[in-house]
Design a protein around this motif. Structure first.
Motif, PDB file in Angstrom:
ATOM      1  N   CYS A 221    -101.855 -12.145 -28.712  1.00 50.34           N
ATOM      2  CA  CYS A 221    -102.290 -12.710 -29.996  1.00 50.34           C
ATOM      3  C   CYS A 221    -101.100 -13.257 -30.790  1.00 50.34           C
ATOM      4  CB  CYS A 221    -103.026 -11.653 -30.820  1.00 50.34           C
ATOM      5  SG  CYS A 221    -104.650 -11.197 -30.162  1.00 50.34           S
ATOM      6  N   ILE A 222    -100.001 -12.518 -30.793  1.00 48.35           N
ATOM      7  CA  ILE A 222     -98.792 -12.982 -31.488  1.00 48.35           C
ATOM      8  C   ILE A 222     -98.288 -14.269 -30.854  1.00 48.35           C
ATOM      9  CG2 ILE A 222     -96.369 -12.453 -31.975  1.00 48.35           C
ATOM     10  CD1 ILE A 222     -97.166  -9.519 -32.225  1.00 48.35           C
ATOM     11  N   SER A 223     -98.310 -14.341 -29.539  1.00 51.39           N
ATOM     12  CA  SER A 223     -97.854 -15.549 -28.838  1.00 51.39           C
ATOM     13  C   SER A 223     -98.701 -16.754 -29.233  1.00 51.39           C
ATOM     14  CB  SER A 223     -97.919 -15.342 -27.324  1.00 51.39           C
ATOM     15  OG  SER A 223     -97.100 -14.277 -26.918  1.00 51.39           O
ATOM     16  N   LEU A 224    -100.012 -16.575 -29.241  1.00 49.15           N
ATOM     17  CA  LEU A 224    -100.913 -17.674 -29.592  1.00 49.15           C
ATOM     18  C   LEU A 224    -100.726 -18.082 -31.048  1.00 49.15           C
ATOM     19  CD1 LEU A 224    -104.167 -16.440 -27.791  1.00 49.15           C
ATOM     20  CD2 LEU A 224    -102.607 -18.247 -27.032  1.00 49.15           C
ATOM     21  N   PRO A 230     -95.992 -21.883 -36.042  1.00 54.83           N
ATOM     22  CA  PRO A 230     -94.634 -21.330 -35.843  1.00 54.83           C
ATOM     23  C   PRO A 230     -94.023 -20.737 -37.105  1.00 54.83           C
ATOM     24  CG  PRO A 230     -94.859 -23.459 -34.767  1.00 54.83           C
ATOM     25  CD  PRO A 230     -96.087 -23.281 -35.586  1.00 54.83           C
ATOM     26  N   HIS A 231     -94.388 -21.260 -38.293  1.00 56.91           N
ATOM     27  CA  HIS A 231     -93.771 -20.768 -39.531  1.00 56.91           C
ATOM     28  C   HIS A 231     -94.163 -19.314 -39.832  1.00 56.91           C
ATOM     29  CE1 HIS A 231     -97.775 -22.163 -40.820  1.00 56.91           C
ATOM     30  NE2 HIS A 231     -97.656 -21.283 -41.814  1.00 56.91           N
ATOM     31  N   LEU A 232     -95.230 -18.809 -39.209  1.00 55.70           N
ATOM     32  CA  LEU A 232     -95.635 -17.422 -39.431  1.00 55.70           C
ATOM     33  C   LEU A 232     -94.738 -16.436 -38.689  1.00 55.70           C
ATOM     34  CD1 LEU A 232     -99.540 -17.726 -39.194  1.00 55.70           C
ATOM     35  CD2 LEU A 232     -98.114 -17.681 -41.245  1.00 55.70           C
ATOM     36  N   HIS A 233     -93.994 -16.938 -37.705  1.00 54.35           N
ATOM     37  CA  HIS A 233     -93.107 -16.081 -36.921  1.00 54.35           C
ATOM     38  C   HIS A 233     -91.755 -16.774 -36.759  1.00 54.35           C
ATOM     39  CE1 HIS A 233     -96.304 -13.226 -35.755  1.00 54.35           C
ATOM     40  NE2 HIS A 233     -97.088 -14.290 -35.713  1.00 54.35           N
ATOM     41  N   PRO A 234     -90.985 -16.854 -37.828  1.00 54.72           N
ATOM     42  CA  PRO A 234     -89.701 -17.557 -37.746  1.00 54.72           C
ATOM     43  C   PRO A 234     -88.729 -16.920 -36.751  1.00 54.72           C
ATOM     44  CG  PRO A 234     -89.893 -16.320 -39.801  1.00 54.72           C
ATOM     45  CD  PRO A 234     -91.243 -16.314 -39.171  1.00 54.72           C
ATOM     46  N   GLU A 235     -88.901 -15.618 -36.493  1.00 56.59           N
ATOM     47  CA  GLU A 235     -88.003 -14.942 -35.539  1.00 56.59           C
ATOM     48  C   GLU A 235     -88.217 -15.426 -34.107  1.00 56.59           C
ATOM     49  OE1 GLU A 235     -91.776 -12.520 -35.473  1.00 56.59           O
ATOM     50  OE2 GLU A 235     -90.625 -13.694 -36.904  1.00 56.59           O
ATOM     51  N   LEU A 236     -89.308 -16.167 -33.882  1.00 57.97           N
ATOM     52  CA  LEU A 236     -89.619 -16.642 -32.532  1.00 57.97           C
ATOM     53  C   LEU A 236     -89.438 -18.149 -32.387  1.00 57.97           C
ATOM     54  CD1 LEU A 236     -92.899 -14.572 -31.950  1.00 57.97           C
ATOM     55  CD2 LEU A 236     -90.622 -14.064 -31.059  1.00 57.97           C
ATOM     56  N   GLU A 237     -88.915 -18.802 -33.407  1.00 60.88           N
ATOM     57  CA  GLU A 237     -88.815 -20.261 -33.360  1.00 60.88           C
ATOM     58  C   GLU A 237     -87.741 -20.735 -32.395  1.00 60.88           C
ATOM     59  OE1 GLU A 237     -89.183 -22.908 -36.695  1.00 60.88           O
ATOM     60  OE2 GLU A 237     -89.717 -21.228 -37.990  1.00 60.88           O
ATOM     61  N   LEU A 238     -86.697 -19.919 -32.188  1.00 64.98           N
ATOM     62  CA  LEU A 238     -85.606 -20.332 -31.313  1.00 64.98           C
ATOM     63  C   LEU A 238     -85.852 -19.851 -29.891  1.00 64.98           C
ATOM     64  CD1 LEU A 238     -82.535 -19.559 -33.603  1.00 64.98           C
ATOM     65  CD2 LEU A 238     -83.711 -21.736 -33.308  1.00 64.98           C
ATOM     66  N   VAL A 239     -85.411 -20.661 -28.920  1.00 65.45           N
ATOM     67  CA  VAL A 239     -85.555 -20.297 -27.518  1.00 65.45           C
ATOM     68  C   VAL A 239     -84.814 -19.000 -27.228  1.00 65.45           C
ATOM     69  CG1 VAL A 239     -85.077 -21.010 -25.147  1.00 65.45           C
ATOM     70  CG2 VAL A 239     -85.882 -22.695 -26.826  1.00 65.45           C
ATOM     71  N   THR A 240     -83.607 -18.870 -27.805  1.00 63.69           N
ATOM     72  CA  THR A 240     -82.825 -17.640 -27.690  1.00 63.69           C
ATOM     73  C   THR A 240     -82.585 -17.118 -29.103  1.00 63.69           C
ATOM     74  OG1 THR A 240     -81.726 -18.580 -25.760  1.00 63.69           O
ATOM     75  CG2 THR A 240     -80.753 -16.597 -26.724  1.00 63.69           C
TER      76      THR A 240
END
Length: 305
Positions: A221-224, A230-240
């Motif tokens: 669910c978090i992935s989707l 993307p703005h809801l999960h800024p910690e995941l915006e970068l590839v690394t």
């Protein structure tokens, strides 16, 4: 040393013949009988029908009777009629020196081509092996019963959703890598990294898929959600995430993926879909145990005979 595919196939064929010869020696005695087990399936790579042929018989191990069920041959089929399948079984047994008249049982699925008492495989084998009693595979009966009882919209929609999610991530290395990143960042407990595809033919083999999906449900669910917004999960915006120079995923440029992600997330968040998943997760181990029990009962029945 390089070995061509032709030589490799020849070596495999020789090994297969040696194993098959060892098996057939156990059913060549005057009082050695066996049962035939066969099923056909479409081989996806060559787009041809192929039948697996197995033999079931009683062997001796330190003077103790042991039920053996061994794979015997693979046969390509030109058609899937009762005549063609029965002819392939008889030809395979004849080629490898097994007397079909010693057959005392047959086990297939319940399709008309296999089970018909007039033109099916069972009837045609009985023409040459009068004592080969046909038995509808008990595991197949269990599978049909479960499939018939799972036509509820909640279960059907849940299965469609899992299949769609499996295709979404499995068909794209980028999406799969992103979900693994989510699992690394958000979870320290699960070691699961992939959504497993549902077995298409056997319900009793779906329990591992349901267990895996239930374990990573939250992170799917978090992935989707991160793909859709993307703005809801800024910690995941970068590839690394640990590298500030890393490039962004830029899911907004992939309109097809974001639309699919939004639709699947909406489906996952429906209570009926989640409840259907929980029901299947709870019931699947019970079904698996029943399937194993069926096999054990068949084993004990053969020993009693």
């Amino acid at each position: 040393m390089y070995t061509s595919k032709t030589v490799q196939n020849q070596v495999i064929a020789i090994i297969a013949d040696m194993i098959r010869e060892e098996v057939t020696t156990l059913i060549k005695g005057d009082n050695a009988f066996f049962s035939i087990i066969a099923d056909e399936v479409t081989e996806t790579h060559s787009n041809r029908e192929i039948m697996s042929l197995c033999l079931r018989f009683v062997a001796r191990n330190n003077d103790q009777p042991v039920i053996k069920e061994v794979f015997f041959d693979l046969c390509y089929l030109t058609r899937t009629t009762g005549f063609t399948i029965a002819a392939a079984i008889k030809e395979s047994l004849k080629t490898h020196g097994v007397d079909i008249q010693k057959a005392r049982g047959q086990a297939y699925d319940g399709a008309a081509a296999m089970s018909s008492d007039k033109a099916g495989v069972a009837a045609r084998i009985c023409d040459v092996a009068l004592m080969a009693v046909y038995t509808h595979c008990n595991s197949h009966i269990l599978n049909l019963s479960i499939a018939a009882s799972c036509k509820l919209p909640e279960i059907r929609n849940m299965i469609d959703t899992i299949n769609s999610l499996f295709l979404l991530f499995n068909s794209s290395p980028k999406r799969q890598t992103f979900m693994e990143l989510v699992l690394d960042v958000e979870s320290t407990q699960t070691r699961k990294r992939h959504i497993k595809g549902l077995c298409k033919t056997r319900w009793v083999e779906r329990h591992t898929c349901f267990e895996t999906f239930q374990e990573i449900y939250e992170y799917v669910c978090i992935s989707l959600e991160a793909i859709s917004w993307p703005h809801l999960h800024p910690e995941l915006e970068l590839v690394t995430p640990s590298d500030l120079t890393s490039e962004k995923w830029n899911w907004q440029r992939d309109r097809e993926t974001t639309v699919k992600a939004q639709g699947l997330l909406a489906s996952l968040q429906k209570p009926r879909v989640y409840n259907g998943l929980r029901c299947c997760e709870e019931l699947s181990p019970i079904v698996k145990r029943n399937d194993n029990q069926i096999a054990k009962e068949g084993y004990r029945h053969c020993l009693s005979i």
